[in-house]
Design a protein around this motif. Structure first.
Motif, short mmCIF file in Angstrom:
data_model
loop_
_atom_site.label_atom_id
_atom_site.label_comp_id
_atom_site.label_asym_id
_atom_site.label_seq_id
_atom_site.Cartn_x
_atom_site.Cartn_y
_atom_site.Cartn_z
N GLY A 153 0.83 -1.20 0.00
CA GLY A 153 0.00 0.00 0.00
C GLY A 153 0.86 1.25 0.00
N SER A 154 0.19 2.41 -0.17
CA SER A 154 0.94 3.67 -0.12
C SER A 154 1.17 4.04 1.34
CB SER A 154 0.13 4.78 -0.81
OG SER A 154 -1.07 4.99 -0.05
N GLU A 156 0.26 6.70 2.73
CA GLU A 156 -1.01 7.28 3.22
C GLU A 156 -1.96 6.15 3.66
OE1 GLU A 156 -4.98 8.47 3.21
OE2 GLU A 156 -4.25 7.44 1.42
N GLN A 157 -2.02 5.07 2.88
CA GLN A 157 -2.88 3.93 3.25
C GLN A 157 -2.35 3.26 4.52
OE1 GLN A 157 -2.64 1.86 -0.52
NE2 GLN A 157 -4.77 2.32 -1.01
N ARG A 158 -1.04 3.14 4.60
CA ARG A 158 -0.47 2.55 5.82
C ARG A 158 -0.89 3.35 7.05
NH1 ARG A 158 4.15 0.84 2.48
NH2 ARG A 158 5.17 2.85 2.59
N ARG A 159 -0.78 4.66 6.94
CA ARG A 159 -1.11 5.51 8.10
C ARG A 159 -2.60 5.44 8.45
NH1 ARG A 159 2.88 7.28 10.14
NH2 ARG A 159 4.77 7.66 8.97
N PHE A 266 -21.08 -7.88 -3.32
CA PHE A 266 -20.59 -6.50 -3.41
C PHE A 266 -21.50 -5.75 -4.36
CE2 PHE A 266 -16.96 -8.81 -1.93
CZ PHE A 266 -16.24 -7.93 -1.15
N LYS A 267 -22.14 -4.70 -3.84
CA LYS A 267 -23.02 -3.91 -4.70
C LYS A 267 -22.52 -2.47 -4.67
CE LYS A 267 -27.35 -6.39 -4.13
NZ LYS A 267 -28.50 -6.43 -3.23
N HIS A 268 -21.85 -2.08 -5.75
CA HIS A 268 -21.35 -0.73 -5.85
C HIS A 268 -20.58 -0.35 -4.56
CE1 HIS A 268 -21.19 2.79 -8.31
NE2 HIS A 268 -21.66 3.58 -7.36
N ALA A 269 -19.67 -1.26 -4.17
CA ALA A 269 -18.91 -1.02 -2.93
C ALA A 269 -17.68 -0.17 -3.26
CB ALA A 269 -18.47 -2.34 -2.32
N ARG A 270 -17.56 0.94 -2.56
CA ARG A 270 -16.45 1.87 -2.83
C ARG A 270 -15.14 1.20 -2.41
NH1 ARG A 270 -16.44 7.76 -2.98
NH2 ARG A 270 -14.34 8.41 -2.49
N ALA A 271 -14.14 1.27 -3.30
CA ALA A 271 -12.88 0.55 -3.03
C ALA A 271 -11.69 1.41 -3.41
CB ALA A 271 -12.86 -0.74 -3.86
N GLU A 272 -10.56 1.10 -2.84
CA GLU A 272 -9.34 1.78 -3.30
C GLU A 272 -8.30 0.75 -3.68
OE1 GLU A 272 -7.02 3.75 -0.07
OE2 GLU A 272 -8.92 3.54 1.03
N LEU A 273 -7.53 1.10 -4.69
CA LEU A 273 -6.52 0.20 -5.21
C LEU A 273 -5.40 0.03 -4.18
CD1 LEU A 273 -5.96 -1.21 -7.97
CD2 LEU A 273 -4.67 0.84 -8.60
N CYS A 274 -4.91 -1.20 -4.03
CA CYS A 274 -3.73 -1.44 -3.18
C CYS A 274 -2.59 -1.77 -4.15
CB CYS A 274 -4.00 -2.59 -2.22
SG CYS A 274 -2.60 -2.97 -1.15
N GLY A 275 -1.58 -0.92 -4.19
CA GLY A 275 -0.47 -1.15 -5.13
C GLY A 275 -0.86 -0.77 -6.55
N SER A 276 -0.26 -1.46 -7.52
CA SER A 276 -0.49 -1.12 -8.93
C SER A 276 -1.57 -2.00 -9.55
CB SER A 276 0.78 -1.33 -9.75
OG SER A 276 1.86 -0.73 -9.13
N ARG A 277 -2.22 -1.43 -10.56
CA ARG A 277 -3.21 -2.20 -11.32
C ARG A 277 -2.54 -3.40 -11.96
NH1 ARG A 277 -7.10 1.93 -14.67
NH2 ARG A 277 -7.76 0.09 -15.82
#
Ligand SMILES: Cc1cc2nc3c(=O)[nH]c(=O)nc-3n(C[C@H](O)[C@H](O)[C@H](O)COP(=O)(O)OP(=O)(O)OC[C@H]3O[C@@H](n4cnc5c(N)ncnc54)[C@H](O)[C@@H]3O)c2cc1C
Length: 568
Positions: A153-154, A156-159, A266-277
Motif C-alpha cells: 500500500g501507499s 497514506e494507506q499505511r497511516r 458486493f453492490k457498488h462497494a467503494r474501493a481503493e486500489l492497493c499497489g499497482s493495477r
C-alpha cells in the motif's frame, strides 16, 4: 494452566535458534528504535525477554479463557442478523480480551501502533492460539492481512489502516468465487473506475470468505475489462463502513464453527486500489497467500499439538483390563507416533518461518537502502528457501494435523465419537487445513519444480552437512540413505521425459521430499537438544523410512502405461 509454560522447553528452543539473533537485530534495525520508543529493546536478550512476557500472557489467556470457551463458541457459532455477522458471545469475549491485552498488530511496526515482532514470534503465538481454538485463531490470525497493506500500500494507506488493525479492527481476504477456487485467474468480480469520483467500485460475489463481515477487506477483482487471466486482476481495499458489502449467508460447516465463512455480495462497494493495477494476483495475492499458507501450517501444528495432548491425557486416565490403556503397545505406538509427527512438522514450521523472516527483513532493508551484492545474494537465497518450503509445510503440516486428529479419536475409543470430548471437535476442525489456502494438491503443484530443479536435494545436502553427537550418527546415516532413494526416484521420474508421468507421480515425490526434509530438520533439532527431540527423531526416522520406501517402490513399478484409462 498456561499453554506457553507447559510447553516452554520446545517453544523456547525455536525462540533461541542461532538465526534468531540476526532476525531480531534486523527487525529492530540494529536496536536503534529504543531512542524513539522507550519500550523498544536495546539488545537481543531484552527483546527475547519481551517476547517471552507476551508468550506467557498468551499462554495464560489461551489456557484459562480461549480453550475453555471453545465448546461454547462451537455450539453457538456466529449468526446473520439484518445482513450482518454477529459473532458468538464467547467469540466476542475472546476478541475483546485479546484486544485489551494488546495482542493485535503483533508484527506491524511501532509507528503504526504495532508490537514490531518478527514473523517467527508471531508464529509462536499463533501456534499457542491454534492449540486452544483453531476457529478463534482464524479471526485473530487474519490481522496478518495488514502485512499486505504494509508491503504494497501507499504510505497514506499505511497511516490510515494499520493503526486501526493494531487497535483491534478485523480483516478478511476475499479471493474465492463460485467459479474461481483453486483457479484464481478466473476471478470475475468487477472493479470499475469512476472518473467523476476518482475512486473504484466493486460489483459481484465472493464465497467461502472467512470473517466475511470484517472491518477491512482485501478483495481480488477484475479491473481490466475484457481480460480473462490473472493479468487483468488488481487488489483492492474495501471498508465495511463505506457500505456496499452485503452478507448473503453464513455457511453451515463441518468444523471451525466459530469462524464465520460468508458469501458476500458486493453492490457498488467503494474501493481503493492497493499497489499497482494488474499486479493483484501476480504479485500481491501470491505474497498474501504465502503468508496465509504459513498461517494454516501453524494452525495445523497447533491442532496436532492439541490432538497429541488430548490423546496423551486420555490414554493415561482410561483403564481397561485393569490398567491404563497407555500400557498397551498399540495405544502407546499411536501416541508416540503423534508426538513424532508433531515434532517433525514443528521443526519444518520454524525452519520455514525463519527463512520467511529473513527474506522479509532483506526486502524491508532494500526499501531503505541499496543492498550490497553479498546481501542481494543472501536475500535471493532466503526468498527461494521460503518459497520452496512454504508449500511443503502447508501441505504436509495440514495432512499431519489430520492424521493426529484421526489417531486422537481412535485413542479415545467410543468416547472420541462423542461431542463431549475435545477430540471430536479437533477432528472436524483439522479437516479444513488441507483444503483452504490452496488444497494439498495445489501445494504439490507449487512445490514440484523445486524437486525437479534439484533445489530440495540441494537443501537436503545442506541440512545433512551438520555435526551430530555420536548417539545420533546411525540416524543421520539412515536419513542420508532415504535422501539417496528420494534422489533416485526423481531421476526415474525425469527419465520418462513426460509431463503426465511427472504430474501423476508428483504427490509421491513431494511427500518423499517432505519426509526427508522433516527428518533432517528434526535431526538438527535433536543435535542441538538431544533430551528434547531424540525420542521423536527415532520414531520419525522409522516412519519416514517406511513412507520413502513405499513411494520409491511405487515409482519403481510405475510405467507410463498406467496413465492410460486412469479413470476406468
Ligand atoms: C471454511 C473455509 C474457509 C475459507 N476461507 C476463505 C477465505 O477467507 N478467503 C478466500 O478467498 N477463500 C476462502 N476459502 C476458499 C478456499 O480457499 C477454497 O475452497 C479452496 O482454495 C479450494 O477451492 P474450491 O473449493 O473451489 O475447490 P476446487 O478448486 O474446485 O477443487 C476441487 C478439487 O480439485 C482439485 N484441483 C483443482 N485444481 C487442481 C489442479 N490444478 N491440480 C490438481 N488438483 C486440482 C483440488 O485439490 C480439490 O481436490 C475458504 C474455504 C472454506 C471451506
Amino acid at each position: 494452566m498456561n499453554y506457553y509454560t507447559d510447553n516452554k522447553k520446545v517453544l523456547r528452543h525455536y525462540l533461541s535458534h542461532p538465526l534468531m539473533k540476526r532476525i531480531v537485530a534486523m527487525q529492530e534495525r540494529g536496536y536503534t528504535q529504543a531512542a524513539q520508543y522507550n519500550y523498544a529493546p536495546v539488545d537481543f536478550d531484552e527483546a527475547v525477554e519481551g517476547y517471552e512476557k507476551v508468550l506467557e500472557l498468551v499462554g495464560e489467556l489461551c489456557a484459562e479463557v480461549i480453550a475453555p470457551n471453545a465448546m461454547e463458541v462451537e455450539k453457538e457459532g456466529p449468526v446473520l442478523q439484518d445482513g450482518r455477522v454477529v459473532y458468538a458471545p464467547a467469540t466476542q469475549r475472546n476478541l475483546d480480551l485479546f484486544r485489551k491485552a494488546g495482542l493485535m498488530g503483533i508484527s506491524l511496526p511501532r509507528e503504526y501502533g504495532g508490537l514490531n515482532f518478527p514473523r517467527t514470534v508471531f508464529i509462536l503465538i499463533e501456534d499457542i492460539v491454534s492449540r486452544a481454538d483453531a476457529a478463534f485463531g482464524n479471526l485473530w490470525g487474519l490481522q496478518d492481512c495488514a502485512e499486505t497493506i504494509h508491503s504494497f500500500g501507499s504510505e497514506e494507506q499505511r497511516r490510515r489502516y494499520l493503526p486501526r488493525i493494531s487497535a483491534g479492527e478485523t480483516m478478511s481476504m476475499d479471493l474465492t468465487e463460485p467459479d474461481a477456487g483453486s483457479d484464481l485467474q478466473s476471478v470475475r468480480l468487477k472493479a470499475t473506475y469512476s472518473e467523476e469520483e476518482g475512486c473504484w467500485y466493486l460489483d459481484g460475489v465472493k464465497r467461502f470468505i472467512t470473517n466475511g463481515d470484517a472491518d477491512v477487506h482485501l478483495v481480488l477483482a477484475r479491473s481490466e475489462e475484457g481480460s480473462v487471466d490473472g493479468r487483468g486482476l488488481s487488489l483492492f481495499i474495501v471498508e465495511k463502513e463505506c457500505g456496499g458489502i452485503h452478507i448473503r449467508r453464513i455457511e453451515e460447516k463441518m468444523g471451525i464453527h466459530g469462524s464465520p465463512t460468508c458469501e458476500i455480495v458486493f453492490k457498488h462497494a467503494r474501493a481503493e486500489l492497493c499497489g499497482s493495477r494488474r499486479m493483484g494476483l501476480i504479485k500481491y495475492v501470491m505474497a498474501l497467500m504465502n503468508g496465509a499458507r504459513l498461517g494454516i501450517a501453524t494452525q495445523s501444528v497447533g491442532l496436532a499439538q492439541a490432538a497429541y495432548n488430548e490423546a496423551y491425557t486420555f490414554a493415561h486416565s482410561r483403564k481397561q483390563f485393569g490398567k491404563e490403556i497407555i500400557n498397551f503397545a498399540p495405544v502407546y505406538e499411536m501416541v508416540g507416533t503423534m508426538k513424532a509427527r508433531l515434532d517433525a512438522s514443528r521443526s519444518l514450521l520454524y525452519e520455514t518461518s525463519r527463512n520467511v523472516d529473513m527474506s522479509g527483513q532483506f526486502t524491508a532493508l532494500a526499501a531503505e537502502r541499496p543492498l550490497t551484492p553479498e546481501e542481494r545474494n543472501e536475500s535471493k537465497l532466503f526468498a527461494k528457501k521460503a518459497d520452496a518450503l512454504t508449500p511443503i509445510v502447508k501441505g504436509i503440516g495440514s495432512e499431519i494435523a489430520n492424521l493426529n486428529a484421526y489417531d486422537c479419536v481412535q485413542v479415545h475409543g467410543g468416547s472420541g465419537y462423542m461431542r463431549d470430548y475435545v477430540c471430536e471437535r479437533l477432528y472436524r476442525d483439522a479437516r479444513i487445513t488441507s483444503i483452504y489456502e490452496g488444497t494439498t494438491q495445489l501445494q504439490v503443484v507449487a512445490a514440484i519444480r523445486y524437486a525437479t530443479s534439484g533445489f530440495y536435494s540441494q537443501l537436503l545436502d545442506e541440512y545433512m552437512a551438520i555435526d551430530v553427537p555420536e548417539a545420533l550418527a546411525p540416524l543421520r546415516d539412515r536419513i542420508a540413505a532415504m535422501v539417496e532413494r528420494y534422489k533416485s526416484a526423481i531421476e526415474r521420474v525425469q527419465s520418462f521425459g513426460c509431463q503426465e508421468s511427472l504430474d501423476l507421480l508428483s504427490r509421491r515425490i513431494y511427500e518423499m521430499a517432505a519426509y526427508c526434509i522433516m527428518a533432517a530438520l528434526l535431526l538438527a533439532d535433536a543435535a542441538a537438544d538431544e533430551e528434547l527431540f531424540a525420542a521423536s527423531l527415532h520414531r520419525f526416522v522409522a516412519l519416514a523410512e517406511a513412507l520413502v520406501a513405499g513411494h520409491a517402490t511405487y515409482v519403481a513399478g510405475y510405467t507410463p502405461e498406467m496413465i492410460k484409462n486412469y479413470d476406468k
